[in-house]
Design an enzyme around this catalytic site. Structure first.
Site, PDB file in Angstrom:
ATOM      1  N   GLY A  12       0.855  -1.191   0.000  1.00  0.00           N
ATOM      2  CA  GLY A  12       0.000   0.000   0.000  1.00  0.00           C
ATOM      3  C   GLY A  12       0.886   1.234   0.000  1.00  0.00           C
ATOM      4  N   GLY A  15       4.391   0.405   1.646  1.00  0.00           N
ATOM      5  CA  GLY A  15       5.057  -0.607   0.833  1.00  0.00           C
ATOM      6  C   GLY A  15       5.579  -0.032  -0.470  1.00  0.00           C
ATOM      7  N   ALA A  43       3.823  -9.827  -1.820  1.00  0.00           N
ATOM      8  CA  ALA A  43       2.519 -10.481  -1.693  1.00  0.00           C
ATOM      9  C   ALA A  43       1.462  -9.414  -1.449  1.00  0.00           C
ATOM     10  CB  ALA A  43       2.524 -11.483  -0.538  1.00  0.00           C
ATOM     11  N   ILE A 136      11.104   9.283  12.142  1.00  0.00           N
ATOM     12  CA  ILE A 136      12.003   9.731  13.210  1.00  0.00           C
ATOM     13  C   ILE A 136      12.680   8.506  13.824  1.00  0.00           C
ATOM     14  CG2 ILE A 136      12.174  11.008  15.381  1.00  0.00           C
ATOM     15  CD1 ILE A 136       9.389  12.215  14.730  1.00  0.00           C
ATOM     16  N   LYS A 205       1.874   3.077  20.479  1.00  0.00           N
ATOM     17  CA  LYS A 205       3.252   3.570  20.350  1.00  0.00           C
ATOM     18  C   LYS A 205       3.861   3.848  21.718  1.00  0.00           C
ATOM     19  CE  LYS A 205       2.076   5.569  15.846  1.00  0.00           C
ATOM     20  NZ  LYS A 205       1.465   6.775  15.218  1.00  0.00           N
TER      21      LYS A 205
END
Lengths: 436, 436
Positions: A12, A15, A43, A136, A205
């Protein structure tokens, strides 16, 4: 040396950025890595589009299993997202002796312990720079750059969508829902923005950063998560009058009792550098006992910024792939045998300062009642703002900034304040961090 | 595993910080490194004080040669400074198969090529995170975190003394010499501040960053170096009126013709985050083609902040010491066989924008003459500020901001402007970077 062969799961936004940057900067990356890095297989369920994006230069398959089990593949990049298929494929890749690079914070925050354990046993690396703050290099800074330090706290603007919304609300004085709609039109917010605006993405995160800062297992289920959906334009305005900006922060702190791990809208002094991080940008402020405060700023999302982090991981793995596993940087920054069992504190036990906004009758004695209640809970007042009632109105807003106290004290005090006859509706409570 | 044994050359501010932090955070650092790191020997001319600082726990010698040749020592930390003895000792340590950690930017910027070559041949590491921007892990970010990127430019506030002076000049409207005296009293400037205020220290650091950003040899002798000593309070004020701050920046840019490498006071838009870095703090802004702009901020000097970087290098070396040299991060970020011969451009060829201040007769036609000269050199004007003459005065200041042009054009234009009868004295020229 022969090229390192990479298999890409999901092509996407990130990628295709990874494919394009690797190709564009191939010469320079090879000069750094000492070995060429090549995406050999992709894939994706949309085989047609994947072929287009890779200009027919790469083998494209629809079944990701073919990639994670292919004997020629050295490193698997997982960019599928989510916890289901992604988890299965990452574990299969590890079982097949592949190194893994992933940008999947949700997967690591919820299944990281299982994944790292499998990787450790198999002697492969799982790298995840792209999982926190996009381009970052904050994982590298925490895990390698600040190894001398006892890390004391981290506070990060780690979700670009919400920072964009908050910046716009402040800039234009608009309310949340109006700005959200604009952000969706501009592509800064997803059609279903829940994970961003409810703070879940930031909490994933923050969970990862807490883990590598203190050497504790991933414990997303113990994180406190509060988004920005209930934030009102008036709170942003009042905060500004008092010299503060409101940011959605992922915060983790080490205290003698345990670790604080929380995401919520937070007032921070406007003179702090991080308070001036605007738009979709990310920034992470880290406090170490030796280095003091360091700040890391940049783009937290997007195709090529995230690809930058994915490729940095590919180069790291390329450098270390044939080295002995014990010379590698540990997944969670600390050696697997030295993981700490410091508990994550329940939210009632965290200590911070507060912003309180209440709507009250403009009559004598109200403020005395409110301040008496705060005093009863040993909560001292740092600043106060009382607005004149509008023309013809009998009610007004009182804003109070408190000094540090335990969350359970403020909750109890608010309950008593809300019970006062002169106070109408709920008291709005926001947390305030000095970050000094 | 047995401890890594470290020999320390020079135990001043940074040396004692390193000793103290290693000791205080020993448990945590060992959990990270997988092996204990121990300062086993210290060499310092002041043996007495060195014994005090190390509480009699470490063998202290006055002859540094004993450390670099001691068979038990794995890593030598060089904190002596300068190019003389330090160079000899570092080369001896390398020849004896020791890894080296150094904070010595002057040494690396001037003798780095010789040192890295020797290290490469001997198969040892020379680590230097502490040489640039103190505790900020900027070397790691450039060399490992941003490996995907073609780095386009770097602009850094990399000298705390001058940033402190500039912050104070702006804040208090004082002139350079007054603030310098205060800075010396406060310990922010050395008794002999030449290296700082003349930009030499910043140029050493910029030289190192350019080298690892582009994979070119260290070429300090080709850097353009201009300090802040001639900066006037009025320039800081005028810049502010136009929306700019003046910072001493170390700048390096990649252009199709070659590399720009320069240190000078620079106007930058006040809305940039880096424009708001105040006091003795450091910050480095890096532009990469994939990641965009990232910023790294923190303390650029001081005992424990610098020790934080020294110890990070010790941990890195500990992790890789027994690994094969080819799996290590190359000294200059690119493999030794892939160093580029891109030239450093002479200052006449650099391209930037300019701030010009001139003192002129307040009479018709002067501005027409000045702007005609600029136009003749194809220099276009971005902004202008003309002040009214003071009561009873006939002269006034004109300030002009230009668009980008080559340095040699502006120099030629200034020569013509200074020759005008209506212009008295020299034209002040400062460079301006948009950093966007």
């Amino acid at each position: 040396m022969k090229p390192i062969k990479v298999g890409l799961l999901g092509i996407g936004t990130v990628g295709s950025g990874t494919f394009n940057v690797l190709k564009r900067n191939q010469e320079e990356i090879t000069r750094r890595a000492g070995r060429s890095i090549e995406i050999a297989m992709v894939a994706d369920l949309n085989v047609e589009r994947a072929r287009e994006l890779t200009h027919g230069e790469v083998e494209v398959v629809s079944d990701a299993n073919l990639v994670v089990s292919h004997p020629d593949i050295d490193i698997v990049i997982e960019l599928i997202g989510g916890y289901g298929i992604a988890r299965e494929l990452v574990l299969k890749a590890i079982a097949n002796g592949k190194h893994v690079v992933t940008a999947n914070k949700a997967l690591l925050a919820t299944h990281g312990n299982e994944i790292f354990k499998a990787a450790q046993e198999k002697g492969v690396m799982v790298a995840f720079e792209a999982a926190v703050a996009g381009g970052i290099p904050i994982i590298k800074a925490l895990r390698e750059g600040l190894t001398a330090n006892r890390i004391q706290w981290i506070a990060g603007i780690i979700n670009g969508t919400t920072n964009f919304i908050l910046s716009e609300m402040r800039d234009k004085g608009l309310d949340f829902s109006t700005v959200l709609k604009q952000a969706q039109e501009l592509g800064y917010a997803e059609a279903d923005p829940t994970f961003d605006i409810e703070g879940v993405d930031a909490a994933h995160k923050a969970t990862i950063m807490a883990s590598i800062a203190y050497g504790i297992p991933m414990q997303f289920d113990k994180a406190y998560v509060e988004g920005i959906t209930r934030l009102e334009a008036s709170d942003i305005r009042y905060a500004e009058e008092l010299g503060y900006r409101i940011k959605l922060l992922g915060i983790t702190k080490r205290t003698p009792e345990g670790i604080e791990l929380r995401v919520h809208p937070t007032l921070i002094p406007e003179k702090r550098l991080i308070a001036n991080v605007e738009g979709a940008m990310n920034a992470v402020l880290v406090q170490g006992d030796a280095v003091g405060a360091t700040l890391y700023y940049g783009k937290g999302a997007g195709s090529e910024p995230t690809a930058s982090a994915v490729i940095a991981d590919l180069v790291d793995i390329t450098r270390l792939a044939t080295a002995d596993p014990e010379h590698r940087v540990p997944h969670l920054a600390f050696q697997p045998g030295s993981i700490s069992n410091l508990p994550i504190l329940p939210m009632t036990e965290i200590v911070t300062s507060y912003y309180l906004r209440m709507h009250v009758e403009d009559k004598p004695g109200v403020l005395a009642d409110v301040t008496r209640i705060l005093a009863d809970f040993s909560i001292s007042i740092d600043a106060m703002l009382q607005k004149e009632p509008g023309e013809g109105e009998t009610q007004t807003d009182i804003i109070i900034l408190t000094h540090q106290t335990k969350e359970k004290n403020i909750v109890a005090a608010i309950q008593k304040i809300e019970a006062l006859n002169a106070v109408s509706g709920d008291v709005t409570k926001l947390r305030l961090e000095d970050l000094n």
